[in-house]
Design a protein around this motif. Structure first.
Motif, PDB file in Angstrom:
ATOM      1  N   GLN A  40      40.562  51.863  35.122  1.00 49.24           N
ATOM      2  CA  GLN A  40      40.160  50.611  34.094  1.00 49.24           C
ATOM      3  C   GLN A  40      39.773  49.437  34.800  1.00 49.24           C
ATOM      4  O   GLN A  40      38.905  48.604  34.146  1.00 49.24           O
ATOM      5  CB  GLN A  40      41.289  50.301  33.248  1.00 49.24           C
ATOM      6  N   LEU A  75      33.641  40.937  33.479  1.00 44.40           N
ATOM      7  CA  LEU A  75      32.909  41.194  32.295  1.00 44.40           C
ATOM      8  C   LEU A  75      31.903  40.467  32.132  1.00 44.40           C
ATOM      9  O   LEU A  75      32.336  38.838  32.194  1.00 44.40           O
ATOM     10  CB  LEU A  75      33.893  41.333  30.987  1.00 44.40           C
ATOM     11  N   SER A 110      29.564  41.100  26.879  1.00 45.79           N
ATOM     12  CA  SER A 110      30.607  42.266  26.645  1.00 45.79           C
ATOM     13  C   SER A 110      31.837  42.001  26.037  1.00 45.79           C
ATOM     14  O   SER A 110      32.527  42.708  25.423  1.00 45.79           O
ATOM     15  CB  SER A 110      30.908  42.728  28.049  1.00 45.79           C
ATOM     16  N   ARG A 111      32.185  40.736  26.355  1.00 42.57           N
ATOM     17  CA  ARG A 111      33.458  40.175  25.698  1.00 42.57           C
ATOM     18  C   ARG A 111      33.792  40.308  24.314  1.00 42.57           C
ATOM     19  O   ARG A 111      34.748  40.268  23.684  1.00 42.57           O
ATOM     20  CB  ARG A 111      33.917  38.740  26.436  1.00 42.57           C
ATOM     21  N   LEU A 117      35.060  43.639  22.592  1.00 43.97           N
ATOM     22  CA  LEU A 117      36.308  44.192  22.909  1.00 43.97           C
ATOM     23  C   LEU A 117      37.156  44.808  21.744  1.00 43.97           C
ATOM     24  O   LEU A 117      37.841  45.737  22.023  1.00 43.97           O
ATOM     25  CB  LEU A 117      37.050  43.110  23.378  1.00 43.97           C
ATOM     26  N   THR A 152      36.548  48.285  21.615  1.00 47.44           N
ATOM     27  CA  THR A 152      36.834  49.190  22.880  1.00 47.44           C
ATOM     28  C   THR A 152      38.210  49.845  22.616  1.00 47.44           C
ATOM     29  O   THR A 152      38.921  49.462  22.003  1.00 47.44           O
ATOM     30  CB  THR A 152      36.966  48.286  24.205  1.00 47.44           C
ATOM     31  N   GLY A 168      39.324  40.336  30.326  1.00 48.02           N
ATOM     32  CA  GLY A 168      38.917  40.539  28.804  1.00 48.02           C
ATOM     33  C   GLY A 168      40.014  39.897  27.941  1.00 48.02           C
ATOM     34  O   GLY A 168      40.036  40.143  26.686  1.00 48.02           O
ATOM     35  N   LYS A 224      49.064  41.576  28.506  1.00 47.12           N
ATOM     36  CA  LYS A 224      48.587  42.436  29.677  1.00 47.12           C
ATOM     37  C   LYS A 224      49.673  42.209  30.918  1.00 47.12           C
ATOM     38  O   LYS A 224      49.865  43.255  31.676  1.00 47.12           O
ATOM     39  CB  LYS A 224      47.293  41.807  29.900  1.00 47.12           C
ATOM     40  N   ARG A 274      43.981  43.622  20.935  1.00 44.52           N
ATOM     41  CA  ARG A 274      42.839  43.387  21.746  1.00 44.52           C
ATOM     42  C   ARG A 274      43.652  43.286  23.241  1.00 44.52           C
ATOM     43  O   ARG A 274      42.938  43.869  23.939  1.00 44.52           O
ATOM     44  CB  ARG A 274      42.152  42.153  21.703  1.00 44.52           C
ATOM     45  N   GLY A 297      40.559  47.195  27.375  1.00 46.97           N
ATOM     46  CA  GLY A 297      40.053  46.361  28.726  1.00 46.97           C
ATOM     47  C   GLY A 297      41.018  46.769  29.984  1.00 46.97           C
ATOM     48  O   GLY A 297      41.763  47.695  30.024  1.00 46.97           O
ATOM     49  N   HIS A 298      40.883  45.597  30.930  1.00 51.44           N
ATOM     50  CA  HIS A 298      41.510  45.829  32.217  1.00 51.44           C
ATOM     51  C   HIS A 298      43.304  45.406  31.953  1.00 51.44           C
ATOM     52  O   HIS A 298      43.367  44.438  31.393  1.00 51.44           O
ATOM     53  CB  HIS A 298      41.078  44.798  33.166  1.00 51.44           C
TER      54      HIS A 298
END
Length: 318
Positions: A28, A33, A37-38, A41, A44, A261, A271, A297, A301-302
């Motif tokens: 990942q 980004l 692209s953000r 999200l 995603t 992200g 995260k 969210r 993402g990462h």
């Protein structure tokens, strides 16, 4: 962007590029980004992690119902809750955690899932929180009635209360197919000594405990032990009970947050929790659909590993 800010951002992006993640999340990690692209999200897919006992995949962000789902029918709070559940499901989440000690939360959860016809989308977890076999049976049967289901996905012994007695019943119920998984919980590091002894002595599918940026005791013993014992881990209090978010809300996000992200402090803190490979799912509580969508969210993402956070120690100065 000033030169100093640019340099800080570049340093953060370079660190991210060198950062790996654990297990299946390693792929990942990518370059920062692009701004356009953000904005995507929300579409995603949410990441998932396996329940060691079965291999079943579980989305990494769920929903806790403490306080938020203890709402009276017809109230403004109650009327917001269908959209909270929809935001969870729209994001690809499924875990909904409740308890008999959460007031009307079990009943509200059951009512809303039944009204929307969305029980099949939910991984429903609740708890037994009482002493005595007969009282435990009564309470668990009442939970099934309130949740309007014939089978609970996860039944947990809440805060270690009379755990030996209730564990025997949970094993019987699992063998009979009335629950799919059994677990044990606590919400404070003061109980970790007893919690550790219990999960060393007995087999559980799940453990639920507190872990956040400012409550990190679980890193030392409990999370590694859960991995060793093949237990899935649910994280309550991922925001440190709310005080952590209140302390951070007036501070700007660090310049490297966008490379992950993350567009909010809530996402960044979640995260951080997910950076522990032993963590299966975080269950922040909310009664607001916009907060549920924002929390979810964080599961896309990462998700960098724990070493990344050590290299960004400024975040720990809260």
């Amino acid at each position: 962007m000033g030169r100093a800010q640019f340099l800080r951002f570049a340093a953060g992006a370079a660190t991210l590029a060198m950062t790996g993640v654990s297990g299946p999340l390693r792929a990942q990690v990518a370059a920062p980004l692009a701004p356009e692209s953000r904005t995507k999200l929300s579409t995603t897919p949410m990441l998932s992690r396996r329940i060691p006992a079965s291999g079943e995949a579980l989305p990494v962000i769920g929903l806790g119902t403490w306080q938020g789902f203890d709402a009276a029918p017809g109230s403004d709070e109650y009327c917001r809750l269908p959209a909270v559940l929809q935001a969870l499901f729209d994001a690809g989440g499924s875990v909904i955690d409740s308890s008999p000690m959460y007031g009307r939360a079990e009943a509200v959860t059951g009512e809303l899932l039944a009204a929307a016809g969305s029980r099949a989308k939910a991984f429903v977890a609740t708890k037994v929180w009482i002493r005595g076999r007969a009282e435990g049976l009564r309470q668990m049967n009442e939970s099934l009635r309130l949740l309007q289901t014939e089978r609970i996905d996860l039944m947990q012994i809440h805060n270690l209360v009379d755990w030996r007695t209730q564990l025997a019943t949970l094993r019987d119920w699992k063998a009979a197919g009335r629950i799919r998984y059994l677990g044990i919980t606590h919400y404070t590091a003061a109980a970790y000594g007893e919690l550790e002894a219990v999960i060393r002595a007995e087999r559980f599918d799940f453990v639920q405990l507190n872990y956040s940026l400012d409550e990190r005791d679980a890193e030392r013993r409990i999370l590694p032990l859960a991995a060793e014992r093949g237990m899935a881990v649910l994280i309550n209090r991922p925001f440190g009970g709310g005080g952590l978010l209140r302390r951070l809300r007036d501070r700007p996000l660090p310049p490297w947050a966008g490379a992950l992200g993350a567009t909010s402090w809530a996402q960044l803190l979640l995260k951080f929790v997910l950076s522990q490979p032993a963590v299966t799912c975080a269950i922040p509580g909310t009664s607001r659909p916009e907060h549920m969508a924002d929390n979810a969210r964080a599961g896309a993402g990462h998700v960098p590993d724990a070493a990344f956070w050590r290299r960004h120690a400024e975040l720990f100065s809260v």
